[in-house]
Design a protein around this motif. Structure first.
Motif, PDB file in Angstrom:
ATOM      1  N   ILE A  42       0.830  -1.154  -0.186  1.00 23.13           N
ATOM      2  CA  ILE A  42      -0.057   0.002  -0.020  1.00 23.13           C
ATOM      3  C   ILE A  42       0.864   1.188   0.100  1.00 23.13           C
ATOM      4  O   ILE A  42       0.525   2.340  -0.492  1.00 23.13           O
ATOM      5  N   LEU A  43       2.082   1.158   0.727  1.00 25.40           N
ATOM      6  CA  LEU A  43       2.901   2.490   0.723  1.00 25.40           C
ATOM      7  C   LEU A  43       3.513   2.611  -0.668  1.00 25.40           C
ATOM      8  O   LEU A  43       3.645   3.583  -1.177  1.00 25.40           O
ATOM      9  N   LEU A  44       3.662   1.412  -1.610  1.00 23.24           N
ATOM     10  CA  LEU A  44       4.323   1.579  -2.806  1.00 23.24           C
ATOM     11  C   LEU A  44       3.192   2.025  -3.731  1.00 23.24           C
ATOM     12  O   LEU A  44       3.513   2.720  -4.760  1.00 23.24           O
ATOM     13  N   TYR A  45       1.886   1.428  -3.638  1.00 23.32           N
ATOM     14  CA  TYR A  45       0.772   1.691  -4.612  1.00 23.32           C
ATOM     15  C   TYR A  45      -0.223   1.852  -3.982  1.00 23.32           C
ATOM     16  O   TYR A  45      -1.428   1.244  -4.098  1.00 23.32           O
ATOM     17  N   GLY A  93       5.242  -3.534   9.401  1.00 21.52           N
ATOM     18  CA  GLY A  93       5.671  -3.767   7.943  1.00 21.52           C
ATOM     19  C   GLY A  93       5.928  -2.422   7.558  1.00 21.52           C
ATOM     20  O   GLY A  93       6.736  -2.086   6.806  1.00 21.52           O
ATOM     21  N   MET A  94       5.138  -1.424   7.809  1.00 28.46           N
ATOM     22  CA  MET A  94       5.426   0.285   7.470  1.00 28.46           C
ATOM     23  C   MET A  94       6.426   0.653   8.004  1.00 28.46           C
ATOM     24  O   MET A  94       7.275   1.364   7.408  1.00 28.46           O
ATOM     25  N   LEU A  95       6.609   0.395   9.424  1.00 24.66           N
ATOM     26  CA  LEU A  95       7.816   0.813  10.159  1.00 24.66           C
ATOM     27  C   LEU A  95       9.109   0.367   9.427  1.00 24.66           C
ATOM     28  O   LEU A  95       9.998   1.173   9.298  1.00 24.66           O
ATOM     29  N   ILE A  96       9.150  -1.206   9.289  1.00 25.15           N
ATOM     30  CA  ILE A  96      10.448  -1.657   8.668  1.00 25.15           C
ATOM     31  C   ILE A  96      10.601  -0.886   7.217  1.00 25.15           C
ATOM     32  O   ILE A  96      11.948  -0.776   6.921  1.00 25.15           O
ATOM     33  N   ALA A  97       9.638  -1.008   6.575  1.00 20.80           N
ATOM     34  CA  ALA A  97       9.861  -0.242   5.173  1.00 20.80           C
ATOM     35  C   ALA A  97      10.711   0.827   5.158  1.00 20.80           C
ATOM     36  O   ALA A  97      11.304   1.381   4.459  1.00 20.80           O
ATOM     37  N   VAL A  98       9.924   1.985   6.023  1.00 14.98           N
ATOM     38  CA  VAL A  98      10.515   3.283   6.352  1.00 14.98           C
ATOM     39  C   VAL A  98      11.924   3.362   6.839  1.00 14.98           C
ATOM     40  O   VAL A  98      12.710   4.050   6.180  1.00 14.98           O
ATOM     41  N   ILE A  99      12.208   2.292   7.689  1.00 13.18           N
ATOM     42  CA  ILE A  99      13.683   2.366   8.277  1.00 13.18           C
ATOM     43  C   ILE A  99      14.650   1.896   7.303  1.00 13.18           C
ATOM     44  O   ILE A  99      15.706   2.442   7.206  1.00 13.18           O
ATOM     45  N   THR A 100      14.117   0.959   6.405  1.00 12.44           N
ATOM     46  CA  THR A 100      15.229   0.113   5.446  1.00 12.44           C
ATOM     47  C   THR A 100      15.583   1.035   4.395  1.00 12.44           C
ATOM     48  O   THR A 100      16.404   1.145   3.657  1.00 12.44           O
ATOM     49  N   ARG A 101      14.301   2.028   3.999  1.00  7.20           N
ATOM     50  CA  ARG A 101      14.636   2.927   2.901  1.00  7.20           C
ATOM     51  C   ARG A 101      13.372   3.981   2.982  1.00  7.20           C
ATOM     52  O   ARG A 101      12.378   3.904   2.666  1.00  7.20           O
ATOM     53  N   PRO A 102      14.000   4.914   3.893  1.00  9.62           N
ATOM     54  CA  PRO A 102      13.236   6.177   4.236  1.00  9.62           C
ATOM     55  C   PRO A 102      12.716   6.936   2.884  1.00  9.62           C
ATOM     56  O   PRO A 102      11.465   7.828   3.234  1.00  9.62           O
ATOM     57  N   GLU A 103      13.214   6.859   1.813  1.00 12.43           N
ATOM     58  CA  GLU A 103      12.683   7.374   0.609  1.00 12.43           C
ATOM     59  C   GLU A 103      11.300   7.025   0.420  1.00 12.43           C
ATOM     60  O   GLU A 103      10.345   7.715  -0.548  1.00 12.43           O
ATOM     61  N   GLU A 140       8.048   9.493  -1.128  1.00 14.45           N
ATOM     62  CA  GLU A 140       7.479   9.035  -2.449  1.00 14.45           C
ATOM     63  C   GLU A 140       6.182   8.419  -2.362  1.00 14.45           C
ATOM     64  O   GLU A 140       4.953   8.639  -3.165  1.00 14.45           O
ATOM     65  N   PHE A 141       5.688   7.804  -1.004  1.00 11.42           N
ATOM     66  CA  PHE A 141       4.184   7.681  -1.076  1.00 11.42           C
ATOM     67  C   PHE A 141       3.233   8.791  -0.844  1.00 11.42           C
ATOM     68  O   PHE A 141       2.323   8.744  -1.563  1.00 11.42           O
ATOM     69  N   ILE A 142       3.952   9.850  -0.238  1.00 12.18           N
ATOM     70  CA  ILE A 142       3.057  11.038  -0.197  1.00 12.18           C
ATOM     71  C   ILE A 142       2.704  11.601  -1.621  1.00 12.18           C
ATOM     72  O   ILE A 142       1.759  12.408  -1.742  1.00 12.18           O
ATOM     73  N   ASP A 143       3.896  11.758  -2.086  1.00 12.57           N
ATOM     74  CA  ASP A 143       3.887  12.389  -3.623  1.00 12.57           C
ATOM     75  C   ASP A 143       3.031  11.458  -4.334  1.00 12.57           C
ATOM     76  O   ASP A 143       2.084  11.963  -5.244  1.00 12.57           O
ATOM     77  N   ASN A 144       3.042  10.307  -4.285  1.00 14.46           N
ATOM     78  CA  ASN A 144       2.067   9.269  -4.969  1.00 14.46           C
ATOM     79  C   ASN A 144       0.429   9.754  -4.782  1.00 14.46           C
ATOM     80  O   ASN A 144      -0.254   9.817  -5.829  1.00 14.46           O
ATOM     81  N   LEU A 145       0.433   9.851  -3.304  1.00 12.02           N
ATOM     82  CA  LEU A 145      -1.210  10.168  -3.029  1.00 12.02           C
ATOM     83  C   LEU A 145      -1.696  11.359  -3.779  1.00 12.02           C
ATOM     84  O   LEU A 145      -2.591  11.528  -4.077  1.00 12.02           O
ATOM     85  N   ILE A 146      -0.509  12.415  -3.719  1.00 11.51           N
ATOM     86  CA  ILE A 146      -1.099  13.641  -4.251  1.00 11.51           C
ATOM     87  C   ILE A 146      -1.063  13.782  -5.871  1.00 11.51           C
ATOM     88  O   ILE A 146      -2.072  14.055  -6.363  1.00 11.51           O
ATOM     89  N   THR A 147      -0.143  13.289  -6.226  1.00 12.98           N
ATOM     90  CA  THR A 147       0.076  13.489  -7.864  1.00 12.98           C
ATOM     91  C   THR A 147      -0.664  12.552  -8.840  1.00 12.98           C
ATOM     92  O   THR A 147      -1.552  12.993  -9.422  1.00 12.98           O
ATOM     93  N   ASN A 148      -1.150  11.346  -7.963  1.00 10.69           N
ATOM     94  CA  ASN A 148      -2.102  10.479  -8.480  1.00 10.69           C
ATOM     95  C   ASN A 148      -3.660  10.310  -7.946  1.00 10.69           C
ATOM     96  O   ASN A 148      -4.164   9.422  -8.371  1.00 10.69           O
ATOM     97  N   PHE A 149      -3.815  11.403  -7.249  1.00 11.62           N
ATOM     98  CA  PHE A 149      -5.180  11.498  -6.786  1.00 11.62           C
ATOM     99  C   PHE A 149      -6.287  11.440  -7.615  1.00 11.62           C
ATOM    100  O   PHE A 149      -6.122  12.226  -8.776  1.00 11.62           O
TER     101      PHE A 149
END
Length: 206
Positions: free
Chosen positions: A128-131, A180-190, A194-203
């Motif tokens: 969900i963070l990715l897509y 899952g979300m916490l680990i994803a952010v820790i391992t690759r903070p970007e 990217e998630f926030i930009d995706n939310l806004i850009t592809n709303f």
């Protein structure tokens, strides 16, 4: 790696279907974990299931969402590094999902749980963070955006953990998703910007 996890989970679950002693040795059972120090159950319980349908649903969801998450990790961390990170992420989510119910039920002899749902929830929420705007099936029928599905899932898990009895570990679903979300952010903070930009850009309604 997703297929390897599924094969191992199915093998262990099928063994436990016909071996009640093994089932009881591997399940998440907080009161026994506390009294005997059997904390390995936080991990092994994720490879045991109550019945064939329980196993099928979890493995189907893991197959559907685990592959794109694994591909994402191998893209950024290499084939070997990404696969190992994916495996460690999945296993760590299972453990982190069981810890809250351990502390809540370590004096409750009537609570026990099994299943990969916590780990699967964590992988789903990395997806969900990715897509966030990809379409998922609510109740496997109603198409809703992944981000909406995620919000409803977290709300339901919170509600069910407080209002439903039985051995379905809804709290593990919730905390597995958060882990899952916490680990994803820790391992690759970007992944977060990217998630926030995706939310806004592809709303979809802009």
């Amino acid at each position: 790696m997703t297929l390897i996890i599924i094969i191992i989970t199915c093998a262990v679950s099928f063994l436990c279907f016909n071996n009640e002693k093994l089932f009881n040795e591997l399940k998440h059972y907080p009161v026994v974990e506390a009294s005997r120090g059997q904390y390995y159950r936080w991990l092994t319980s994720g490879f045991v299931h109550g019945d064939l349908m329980h196993l099928f649903v979890n493995m189907f969801v893991l197959y559907e969402f685990g592959r794109p998450v694994e591909s994402y990790l191998t893209y950024y961390f290499g084939t070997s590094g990404g696969s190992i990170l994916y495996l460690m992420t999945y296993l760590l989510i299972i453990v982190m999902g069981d810890i809250p119910t351990y502390y809540k039920n370590r004096n409750n002899p009537y609570f026990a749980s099994v299943g990969a749902s916590g780990g699967v929830s964590g992988i789903l929420f990395i997806f969900i963070l990715l897509y966030p705007w990809s379409m998922l099936g609510l109740f496997a029928i109603i198409p809703v955006p992944a981000i909406v599905f995620g919000v409803l899932y977290l709300w339901y898990s919170t509600w069910a953990s407080k209002n439903q009895n039985g051995n379905i570990d809804h709290e593990a679903h919730f905390y597995g998703a958060v882990a899952g979300m916490l680990i994803a952010v820790i391992t690759r903070p970007e992944i977060l910007p990217e998630f926030i930009d995706n939310l806004i850009t592809n709303f979809p309604l802009k």
